[in-house]
Write a protein that holds these residues in place. Sequence first.
Motif: not given
Length: 223
Positions: A46-49, A69-70, A82-84, A100-107
């Motif tokens: 849960d809640d891991a990057t 990417f991350r 740099s997003v963590s 959370l810039n440059t985000m790609i969010a399918p769900m």
Amino acid sequence: GFNSAYSPVVNFTRPPFNVTRTTGITYTSLRGTTGTPCFSGATSGDDATSGVINIPFTFNYFGRNYTSFRVCTNGWLSLNPSVSSTTWTNNMATGTNATLNTMIAPMWEDLTTGNNLASETNTDVVYEISGTAPNRVVTIEWYEFTRFAQPSPSLNFQVKLYETSNIVEFLYGNMIGYNGSVAVSYDYTCGLSDSAYGTITSTPSLWTMQDENTNWYPIVTGK
């Protein structure tokens, strides 16, 4: 419908993002076959990057070039190394998650691996580099994810990043939002944000998105 026996595809070409939707394609999972784990040594489902994962070509996104990417267990990835953040607070339309810039969010939702186990994080979030230059593709997959604290939905989806054309593609496989006994609430975001996210919140900074789609699944209506 959310319960799906086919695979919808959403294609985003570069700004102003011409969006196309296709159904009836074959969804091929990477898990346990050709996929490389995005995580190693995860301590939670849960809640891991993830750490930074390199892209072997330059991907142009909102007019800027990126080479890594991350990926987060909460159904999004970022091209910003740099997003963590591990946030599940899913609203692109405000500055709440300005980092959370440059985000790609399918769900983008409060998701976990199927049984919320660290071992699953290390096996069920995978990526693959396929093809040859100048037509390579990066595919990232979330395998059998579920809504946090819900018993047993099974959510399977992918993002593809295409070399040269710079297309972003969302693919949805078996998306079982309801297990037949307990109603599950979803309040998810599907879309894209650019590198200016958090500094401007006008439509040009978001381009194309579906924001805060709330869905309830009281019965199974498979297709």
